[in-house]
Write a protein that holds these residues in place. Structure first.
Motif, PDB file in Angstrom:
ATOM      1  N   SER A  53      37.630  47.931  31.142  1.00 42.41           N
ATOM      2  CA  SER A  53      38.740  48.158  32.065  1.00 42.41           C
ATOM      3  C   SER A  53      39.519  46.869  32.288  1.00 42.41           C
ATOM      4  O   SER A  53      38.994  45.770  32.156  1.00 42.41           O
ATOM      5  CB  SER A  53      38.210  48.693  33.403  1.00 42.41           C
ATOM      6  N   THR A  54      40.769  47.028  32.635  1.00 43.71           N
ATOM      7  CA  THR A  54      41.621  45.879  32.902  1.00 43.71           C
ATOM      8  C   THR A  54      41.062  45.042  34.055  1.00 43.71           C
ATOM      9  O   THR A  54      41.050  43.817  33.991  1.00 43.71           O
ATOM     10  CB  THR A  54      43.049  46.344  33.220  1.00 43.71           C
ATOM     11  N   GLY A  55      40.600  45.709  35.117  1.00 44.14           N
ATOM     12  CA  GLY A  55      40.034  44.982  36.251  1.00 44.14           C
ATOM     13  C   GLY A  55      38.803  44.184  35.872  1.00 44.14           C
ATOM     14  O   GLY A  55      38.648  43.028  36.283  1.00 44.14           O
ATOM     15  N   ILE A  56      37.932  44.782  35.080  1.00 43.10           N
ATOM     16  CA  ILE A  56      36.731  44.066  34.632  1.00 43.10           C
ATOM     17  C   ILE A  56      37.127  42.904  33.725  1.00 43.10           C
ATOM     18  O   ILE A  56      36.558  41.816  33.830  1.00 43.10           O
ATOM     19  CB  ILE A  56      35.745  45.026  33.933  1.00 43.10           C
ATOM     20  N   GLU A  57      38.105  43.117  32.862  1.00 46.19           N
ATOM     21  CA  GLU A  57      38.588  42.021  32.017  1.00 46.19           C
ATOM     22  C   GLU A  57      39.065  40.854  32.878  1.00 46.19           C
ATOM     23  O   GLU A  57      38.820  39.688  32.556  1.00 46.19           O
ATOM     24  CB  GLU A  57      39.724  42.492  31.108  1.00 46.19           C
ATOM     25  N   THR A  58      39.734  41.156  33.965  1.00 43.23           N
ATOM     26  CA  THR A  58      40.208  40.104  34.866  1.00 43.23           C
ATOM     27  C   THR A  58      39.036  39.354  35.479  1.00 43.23           C
ATOM     28  O   THR A  58      39.061  38.122  35.569  1.00 43.23           O
ATOM     29  CB  THR A  58      41.115  40.689  35.963  1.00 43.23           C
ATOM     30  N   LEU A  59      38.003  40.077  35.897  1.00 44.08           N
ATOM     31  CA  LEU A  59      36.822  39.404  36.456  1.00 44.08           C
ATOM     32  C   LEU A  59      36.155  38.509  35.416  1.00 44.08           C
ATOM     33  O   LEU A  59      35.729  37.395  35.733  1.00 44.08           O
ATOM     34  CB  LEU A  59      35.828  40.429  37.001  1.00 44.08           C
ATOM     35  N   VAL A  60      36.079  38.979  34.179  1.00 49.63           N
ATOM     36  CA  VAL A  60      35.499  38.156  33.112  1.00 49.63           C
ATOM     37  C   VAL A  60      36.377  36.926  32.880  1.00 49.63           C
ATOM     38  O   VAL A  60      35.861  35.813  32.705  1.00 49.63           O
ATOM     39  CB  VAL A  60      35.306  38.982  31.822  1.00 49.63           C
ATOM     40  N   ASN A  77      37.013  34.531  42.644  1.00 47.10           N
ATOM     41  CA  ASN A  77      36.145  35.483  41.956  1.00 47.10           C
ATOM     42  C   ASN A  77      35.205  36.171  42.941  1.00 47.10           C
ATOM     43  O   ASN A  77      35.066  37.400  42.925  1.00 47.10           O
ATOM     44  CB  ASN A  77      35.354  34.769  40.858  1.00 47.10           C
ATOM     45  N   PHE A  78      34.577  35.402  43.794  1.00 53.92           N
ATOM     46  CA  PHE A  78      33.632  35.986  44.750  1.00 53.92           C
ATOM     47  C   PHE A  78      34.342  36.944  45.698  1.00 53.92           C
ATOM     48  O   PHE A  78      33.819  38.004  46.031  1.00 53.92           O
ATOM     49  CB  PHE A  78      32.919  34.898  45.554  1.00 53.92           C
ATOM     50  N   GLU A  79      35.548  36.586  46.124  1.00 57.19           N
ATOM     51  CA  GLU A  79      36.318  37.447  47.022  1.00 57.19           C
ATOM     52  C   GLU A  79      36.601  38.789  46.352  1.00 57.19           C
ATOM     53  O   GLU A  79      36.422  39.849  46.964  1.00 57.19           O
ATOM     54  CB  GLU A  79      37.618  36.762  47.425  1.00 57.19           C
ATOM     55  N   ALA A  80      37.048  38.763  45.103  1.00 56.00           N
ATOM     56  CA  ALA A  80      37.348  40.011  44.389  1.00 56.00           C
ATOM     57  C   ALA A  80      36.101  40.872  44.250  1.00 56.00           C
ATOM     58  O   ALA A  80      36.139  42.090  44.461  1.00 56.00           O
ATOM     59  CB  ALA A  80      37.944  39.699  43.020  1.00 56.00           C
ATOM     60  N   GLU A  81      35.006  40.251  43.908  1.00 59.09           N
ATOM     61  CA  GLU A  81      33.772  41.013  43.713  1.00 59.09           C
ATOM     62  C   GLU A  81      33.219  41.533  45.037  1.00 59.09           C
ATOM     63  O   GLU A  81      32.859  42.708  45.145  1.00 59.09           O
ATOM     64  CB  GLU A  81      32.733  40.151  42.999  1.00 59.09           C
ATOM     65  N   ALA A  86      41.944  51.038  39.499  1.00 58.16           N
ATOM     66  CA  ALA A  86      42.682  51.119  40.760  1.00 58.16           C
ATOM     67  C   ALA A  86      42.000  50.288  41.843  1.00 58.16           C
ATOM     68  O   ALA A  86      42.658  49.619  42.643  1.00 58.16           O
ATOM     69  CB  ALA A  86      42.817  52.573  41.209  1.00 58.16           C
ATOM     70  N   VAL A  87      40.671  50.315  41.852  1.00 54.93           N
ATOM     71  CA  VAL A  87      39.904  49.530  42.829  1.00 54.93           C
ATOM     72  C   VAL A  87      40.192  48.038  42.638  1.00 54.93           C
ATOM     73  O   VAL A  87      40.322  47.295  43.611  1.00 54.93           O
ATOM     74  CB  VAL A  87      38.385  49.810  42.685  1.00 54.93           C
ATOM     75  N   LEU A  88      40.302  47.623  41.398  1.00 50.50           N
ATOM     76  CA  LEU A  88      40.473  46.201  41.098  1.00 50.50           C
ATOM     77  C   LEU A  88      41.926  45.806  40.858  1.00 50.50           C
ATOM     78  O   LEU A  88      42.203  44.652  40.513  1.00 50.50           O
ATOM     79  CB  LEU A  88      39.625  45.836  39.872  1.00 50.50           C
ATOM     80  N   ALA A  89      42.846  46.722  41.044  1.00 48.28           N
ATOM     81  CA  ALA A  89      44.265  46.435  40.800  1.00 48.28           C
ATOM     82  C   ALA A  89      44.739  45.243  41.640  1.00 48.28           C
ATOM     83  O   ALA A  89      44.411  45.143  42.819  1.00 48.28           O
ATOM     84  CB  ALA A  89      45.110  47.664  41.105  1.00 48.28           C
ATOM     85  N   GLY A  90      45.466  44.367  40.997  1.00 45.94           N
ATOM     86  CA  GLY A  90      46.072  43.263  41.721  1.00 45.94           C
ATOM     87  C   GLY A  90      45.230  42.020  41.856  1.00 45.94           C
ATOM     88  O   GLY A  90      45.709  41.019  42.387  1.00 45.94           O
ATOM     89  N   ILE A  91      43.975  42.046  41.397  1.00 40.44           N
ATOM     90  CA  ILE A  91      43.207  40.795  41.459  1.00 40.44           C
ATOM     91  C   ILE A  91      43.754  39.853  40.412  1.00 40.44           C
ATOM     92  O   ILE A  91      44.250  40.272  39.377  1.00 40.44           O
ATOM     93  CB  ILE A  91      41.681  41.010  41.301  1.00 40.44           C
ATOM     94  N   ALA A  92      43.689  38.578  40.720  1.00 43.98           N
ATOM     95  CA  ALA A  92      44.265  37.601  39.789  1.00 43.98           C
ATOM     96  C   ALA A  92      43.218  36.658  39.265  1.00 43.98           C
ATOM     97  O   ALA A  92      42.225  36.412  39.825  1.00 43.98           O
ATOM     98  CB  ALA A  92      45.365  36.810  40.469  1.00 43.98           C
ATOM     99  N   VAL A 101      26.008  36.114  33.190  1.00 47.32           N
ATOM    100  CA  VAL A 101      25.399  36.980  32.177  1.00 47.32           C
ATOM    101  C   VAL A 101      24.958  38.293  32.821  1.00 47.32           C
ATOM    102  O   VAL A 101      25.195  39.382  32.278  1.00 47.32           O
ATOM    103  CB  VAL A 101      24.215  36.275  31.477  1.00 47.32           C
ATOM    104  N   LYS A 102      24.328  38.214  33.981  1.00 46.17           N
ATOM    105  CA  LYS A 102      23.885  39.436  34.674  1.00 46.17           C
ATOM    106  C   LYS A 102      25.069  40.305  35.068  1.00 46.17           C
ATOM    107  O   LYS A 102      25.028  41.531  34.894  1.00 46.17           O
ATOM    108  CB  LYS A 102      23.047  39.089  35.903  1.00 46.17           C
ATOM    109  N   GLU A 103      26.105  39.689  35.603  1.00 47.99           N
ATOM    110  CA  GLU A 103      27.272  40.490  35.991  1.00 47.99           C
ATOM    111  C   GLU A 103      27.921  41.134  34.770  1.00 47.99           C
ATOM    112  O   GLU A 103      28.194  42.334  34.762  1.00 47.99           O
ATOM    113  CB  GLU A 103      28.291  39.638  36.757  1.00 47.99           C
ATOM    114  N   GLU A 104      28.178  40.333  33.758  1.00 54.42           N
ATOM    115  CA  GLU A 104      28.932  40.827  32.613  1.00 54.42           C
ATOM    116  C   GLU A 104      28.153  41.821  31.755  1.00 54.42           C
ATOM    117  O   GLU A 104      28.738  42.735  31.184  1.00 54.42           O
ATOM    118  CB  GLU A 104      29.406  39.647  31.765  1.00 54.42           C
TER     119      GLU A 104
END
Length: 141
Positions: A2-9, A48-52, A135-141, A116-119
């Motif tokens: 997902s796009t949101g997960i890609e952003t977190l990575v 990162n922590f805030e988004a998660e 949608a949940v992760l929309a807008g995270i930078a 590693v655990k998260e990803e």
């Protein structure tokens, strides 16, 4: 993915880059560069922590019906990272390069294992369990 997960990575990679810059600054011994690199690392990790913690983890917990399990482990590790950063700031203030380097070495290992655990575990579980994850992760930078 997902796009949101890609952003977190991507955020994880940004944290890795900031950590590398901090390690380089430590080897150079320039306290102003070290302070700037530590501030960048803190900002990267905070984002990162805030988004998660504010979006991903609550959505996953709602989807599975409880707050224990992997998200509680990740929150605990976030707290461990925050403690290490607090310690690093103290060593920076005292200008103790050896103690600061030791703290950063511990941080490197913890963050490598954590990411590693998260990803490889949590993010795939979120993709499988959280409806409308993007949608949940929309807008995270």
């Amino acid at each position: 993915m997902s796009t949101g997960i890609e952003t977190l990575v991507q955020q994880h990679r940004g944290c890795d880059d900031a950590l590398g810059q901090l390690e380089t600054a430590l080897r150079g011994g320039d306290w102003d560069l070290i302070a700037g690199a530590l501030a960048r690392l803190e900002a990267e990790l905070s984002g990162n922590f805030e988004a998660e913690e504010s979006r991903l983890f609550p959505a996953f917990e709602r989807a599975i019906g409880f707050a224990g399990g992997p998200t509680s482990v990740m929150r605990h590790e976030h707290e461990e990272v925050r403690v290490l950063l607090d310690n690093a700031r103290e060593w920076l203030e005292l200008r103790d390069g050896n103690a600061l380097a030791a703290e950063i070495d511990t941080l490197v290992v913890l963050l490598q294992q954590h990411n590693v655990k998260e990803e490889n575990v949590l993010f795939p579980m979120c993709r499988a369990q959280v409806p409308d994850l993007d949608a949940v992760l929309a807008g995270i930078a």
